[in-house]
Scaffold this motif. Structure first.
Motif, PDB file in Angstrom:
ATOM      1  N   LEU A  63      -5.022   4.071   1.881  1.00 37.38           N
ATOM      2  CA  LEU A  63      -3.818   3.298   1.576  1.00 37.38           C
ATOM      3  C   LEU A  63      -3.894   2.716   0.169  1.00 37.38           C
ATOM      4  CD1 LEU A  63      -3.138   1.463   4.954  1.00 37.38           C
ATOM      5  CD2 LEU A  63      -1.733   3.233   3.894  1.00 37.38           C
ATOM      6  N   ILE A  64      -5.052   2.182  -0.185  1.00 37.67           N
ATOM      7  CA  ILE A  64      -5.224   1.639  -1.532  1.00 37.67           C
ATOM      8  C   ILE A  64      -5.049   2.755  -2.565  1.00 37.67           C
ATOM      9  CG2 ILE A  64      -6.889   0.618  -3.148  1.00 37.67           C
ATOM     10  CD1 ILE A  64      -7.943  -1.028  -0.727  1.00 37.67           C
ATOM     11  N   GLU A  65      -5.703   3.890  -2.337  1.00 31.69           N
ATOM     12  CA  GLU A  65      -5.574   5.017  -3.268  1.00 31.69           C
ATOM     13  C   GLU A  65      -4.116   5.448  -3.421  1.00 31.69           C
ATOM     14  OE1 GLU A  65      -8.109   8.093  -1.720  1.00 31.69           O
ATOM     15  OE2 GLU A  65      -9.940   7.064  -2.351  1.00 31.69           O
ATOM     16  N   GLY A  66      -3.365   5.412  -2.342  1.00 30.97           N
ATOM     17  CA  GLY A  66      -1.985   5.892  -2.374  1.00 30.97           C
ATOM     18  C   GLY A  66      -0.974   4.913  -2.947  1.00 30.97           C
ATOM     19  N   TYR A  67      -1.228   3.611  -2.806  1.00 27.17           N
ATOM     20  CA  TYR A  67      -0.214   2.627  -3.187  1.00 27.17           C
ATOM     21  C   TYR A  67      -0.631   1.680  -4.305  1.00 27.17           C
ATOM     22  CZ  TYR A  67       2.256   4.349   0.857  1.00 27.17           C
ATOM     23  OH  TYR A  67       2.901   5.168   1.738  1.00 27.17           O
ATOM     24  N   ASP A  68      -1.882   1.700  -4.704  1.00 26.51           N
ATOM     25  CA  ASP A  68      -2.358   0.826  -5.784  1.00 26.51           C
ATOM     26  C   ASP A  68      -1.962   1.426  -7.132  1.00 26.51           C
ATOM     27  OD1 ASP A  68      -3.726  -0.954  -7.427  1.00 26.51           O
ATOM     28  OD2 ASP A  68      -5.647   0.049  -7.147  1.00 26.51           O
ATOM     29  N   LYS A  69      -0.828   0.996  -7.645  1.00 27.75           N
ATOM     30  CA  LYS A  69      -0.293   1.574  -8.884  1.00 27.75           C
ATOM     31  C   LYS A  69      -0.978   1.046 -10.139  1.00 27.75           C
ATOM     32  CE  LYS A  69       2.588   3.880  -6.451  1.00 27.75           C
ATOM     33  NZ  LYS A  69       2.115   5.138  -5.943  1.00 27.75           N
ATOM     34  N   ASP A  70      -1.510  -0.191 -10.108  1.00 25.47           N
ATOM     35  CA  ASP A  70      -2.122  -0.750 -11.314  1.00 25.47           C
ATOM     36  C   ASP A  70      -3.636  -0.539 -11.379  1.00 25.47           C
ATOM     37  OD1 ASP A  70      -3.075  -2.644  -9.518  1.00 25.47           O
ATOM     38  OD2 ASP A  70      -1.918  -4.305 -10.361  1.00 25.47           O
ATOM     39  N   GLY A  71      -4.208   0.106 -10.346  1.00 22.76           N
ATOM     40  CA  GLY A  71      -5.611   0.494 -10.384  1.00 22.76           C
ATOM     41  C   GLY A  71      -6.625  -0.618 -10.171  1.00 22.76           C
ATOM     42  N   ASP A  72      -6.194  -1.757  -9.593  1.00 20.46           N
ATOM     43  CA  ASP A  72      -7.136  -2.861  -9.392  1.00 20.46           C
ATOM     44  C   ASP A  72      -7.816  -2.841  -8.015  1.00 20.46           C
ATOM     45  OD1 ASP A  72      -5.065  -3.676  -7.735  1.00 20.46           O
ATOM     46  OD2 ASP A  72      -4.853  -5.664  -8.638  1.00 20.46           O
ATOM     47  N   LYS A  73      -7.583  -1.782  -7.251  1.00 19.62           N
ATOM     48  CA  LYS A  73      -8.166  -1.588  -5.921  1.00 19.62           C
ATOM     49  C   LYS A  73      -7.706  -2.652  -4.907  1.00 19.62           C
ATOM     50  CE  LYS A  73     -12.152   1.076  -7.399  1.00 19.62           C
ATOM     51  NZ  LYS A  73     -11.339   2.189  -7.770  1.00 19.62           N
ATOM     52  N   ARG A  74      -6.529  -3.198  -5.160  1.00 16.84           N
ATOM     53  CA  ARG A  74      -5.872  -4.145  -4.258  1.00 16.84           C
ATOM     54  C   ARG A  74      -4.390  -3.791  -4.207  1.00 16.84           C
ATOM     55  NH1 ARG A  74      -8.999  -8.943  -3.557  1.00 16.84           N
ATOM     56  NH2 ARG A  74     -10.858  -8.884  -4.848  1.00 16.84           N
ATOM     57  N   ILE A  75      -3.712  -4.291  -3.193  1.00 15.81           N
ATOM     58  CA  ILE A  75      -2.286  -4.032  -3.038  1.00 15.81           C
ATOM     59  C   ILE A  75      -1.521  -5.330  -3.313  1.00 15.81           C
ATOM     60  CG2 ILE A  75      -0.456  -3.312  -1.436  1.00 15.81           C
ATOM     61  CD1 ILE A  75      -2.379  -1.030  -2.167  1.00 15.81           C
ATOM     62  N   SER A  76      -0.733  -5.322  -4.382  1.00 17.11           N
ATOM     63  CA  SER A  76       0.093  -6.482  -4.727  1.00 17.11           C
ATOM     64  C   SER A  76       1.342  -6.492  -3.842  1.00 17.11           C
ATOM     65  CB  SER A  76       0.501  -6.409  -6.199  1.00 17.11           C
ATOM     66  OG  SER A  76       1.401  -5.318  -6.391  1.00 17.11           O
ATOM     67  N   TRP A  77       2.092  -7.597  -3.909  1.00 15.80           N
ATOM     68  CA  TRP A  77       3.343  -7.673  -3.156  1.00 15.80           C
ATOM     69  C   TRP A  77       4.279  -6.550  -3.577  1.00 15.80           C
ATOM     70  CZ3 TRP A  77       6.274  -8.056   0.665  1.00 15.80           C
ATOM     71  CH2 TRP A  77       7.662  -8.099   0.537  1.00 15.80           C
ATOM     72  N   GLU A  78       4.380  -6.265  -4.877  1.00 10.86           N
ATOM     73  CA  GLU A  78       5.272  -5.214  -5.362  1.00 10.86           C
ATOM     74  C   GLU A  78       4.861  -3.849  -4.801  1.00 10.86           C
ATOM     75  OE1 GLU A  78       3.760  -7.477  -7.459  1.00 10.86           O
ATOM     76  OE2 GLU A  78       5.529  -8.724  -7.742  1.00 10.86           O
ATOM     77  N   GLU A  79       3.562  -3.584  -4.777  1.00 10.53           N
ATOM     78  CA  GLU A  79       3.063  -2.315  -4.234  1.00 10.53           C
ATOM     79  C   GLU A  79       3.279  -2.257  -2.726  1.00 10.53           C
ATOM     80  OE1 GLU A  79      -0.435  -1.816  -7.621  1.00 10.53           O
ATOM     81  OE2 GLU A  79      -0.856  -2.927  -5.785  1.00 10.53           O
ATOM     82  N   PHE A  80       3.073  -3.376  -2.039  1.00 10.74           N
ATOM     83  CA  PHE A  80       3.295  -3.459  -0.602  1.00 10.74           C
ATOM     84  C   PHE A  80       4.763  -3.200  -0.286  1.00 10.74           C
ATOM     85  CE2 PHE A  80       4.100  -5.806   3.354  1.00 10.74           C
ATOM     86  CZ  PHE A  80       3.027  -5.428   4.143  1.00 10.74           C
ATOM     87  N   LYS A  81       5.649  -3.807  -1.081  1.00  8.08           N
ATOM     88  CA  LYS A  81       7.082  -3.623  -0.863  1.00  8.08           C
ATOM     89  C   LYS A  81       7.483  -2.165  -1.055  1.00  8.08           C
ATOM     90  CE  LYS A  81      11.608  -5.466  -2.137  1.00  8.08           C
ATOM     91  NZ  LYS A  81      12.221  -4.300  -1.592  1.00  8.08           N
ATOM     92  N   LEU A  82       6.951  -1.517  -2.078  1.00  9.22           N
ATOM     93  CA  LEU A  82       7.237  -0.090  -2.285  1.00  9.22           C
ATOM     94  C   LEU A  82       6.782   0.734  -1.080  1.00  9.22           C
ATOM     95  CD1 LEU A  82       6.277   0.411  -6.034  1.00  9.22           C
ATOM     96  CD2 LEU A  82       8.576   0.511  -5.047  1.00  9.22           C
ATOM     97  N   ALA A  83       5.594   0.425  -0.567  1.00 11.08           N
ATOM     98  CA  ALA A  83       5.077   1.138   0.608  1.00 11.08           C
ATOM     99  C   ALA A  83       5.976   0.883   1.816  1.00 11.08           C
ATOM    100  CB  ALA A  83       3.643   0.708   0.900  1.00 11.08           C
ATOM    101  N   PHE A  84       6.370  -0.380   2.021  1.00 16.93           N
ATOM    102  CA  PHE A  84       7.220  -0.697   3.165  1.00 16.93           C
ATOM    103  C   PHE A  84       8.581  -0.023   3.040  1.00 16.93           C
ATOM    104  CE2 PHE A  84      10.146  -3.139   5.773  1.00 16.93           C
ATOM    105  CZ  PHE A  84       9.472  -3.100   6.988  1.00 16.93           C
ATOM    106  N   ASP A  85       9.127  -0.002   1.819  1.00 20.92           N
ATOM    107  CA  ASP A  85      10.407   0.682   1.604  1.00 20.92           C
ATOM    108  C   ASP A  85      10.298   2.166   1.946  1.00 20.92           C
ATOM    109  OD1 ASP A  85      11.538  -1.710   0.841  1.00 20.92           O
ATOM    110  OD2 ASP A  85      11.512  -1.254  -1.304  1.00 20.92           O
ATOM    111  N   GLU A  86       9.157   2.774   1.603  1.00 25.48           N
ATOM    112  CA  GLU A  86       8.916   4.184   1.932  1.00 25.48           C
ATOM    113  C   GLU A  86       8.854   4.372   3.443  1.00 25.48           C
ATOM    114  OE1 GLU A  86       5.175   7.196   1.808  1.00 25.48           O
ATOM    115  OE2 GLU A  86       5.616   6.196  -0.091  1.00 25.48           O
ATOM    116  N   ILE A  87       8.177   3.467   4.128  1.00 22.37           N
ATOM    117  CA  ILE A  87       8.078   3.526   5.583  1.00 22.37           C
ATOM    118  C   ILE A  87       9.464   3.399   6.214  1.00 22.37           C
ATOM    119  CG2 ILE A  87       7.252   2.298   7.640  1.00 22.37           C
ATOM    120  CD1 ILE A  87       4.850   1.362   5.925  1.00 22.37           C
TER     121      ILE A  87
END
Length: 90
Positions: A63-87
């Protein structure tokens, strides 16, 4: 191994059944309040979504590899929202 679709579906069910908004879910699992979900916080989310303990570590890494856009090995709110929107659109 569970498919990506199965994992994302279980996460969607968890969020929609237990939280009023995706943001509330993110805040709940962001235990340290730093605005990012760490691998261990993602594992907690997966545990609540009834993903088997045996594969939770692997799934959290993917999940981190797929949604971590800034490469910090964590999921920010913006990245989480993008993932949720995809779901939500599947």
């Amino acid at each position: 191994m569970l498919s990506k679709e199965t994992v994302l579906n279980k996460i969607q069910i968890l969020i929609t059944n237990h939280f009023s908004t995706p943001e509330k879910a993110f805040e709940f699992f962001d235990k340290d309040g730093n605005g990012k979900l760490s691998k261990s916080e993602i594992k907690d989310l997966l545990h609540e979504a009834e993903i088997s303990g045996f594969i939770r570590g692997l799934v959290s890494t993917k999940l981190i590899e797929g949604y971590d856009k800034d490469g910090d090995k964590r999921i920010s709110w913006e990245e989480f929202k993008l993932a949720f929107d995809e779901i939500s659109t599947d």
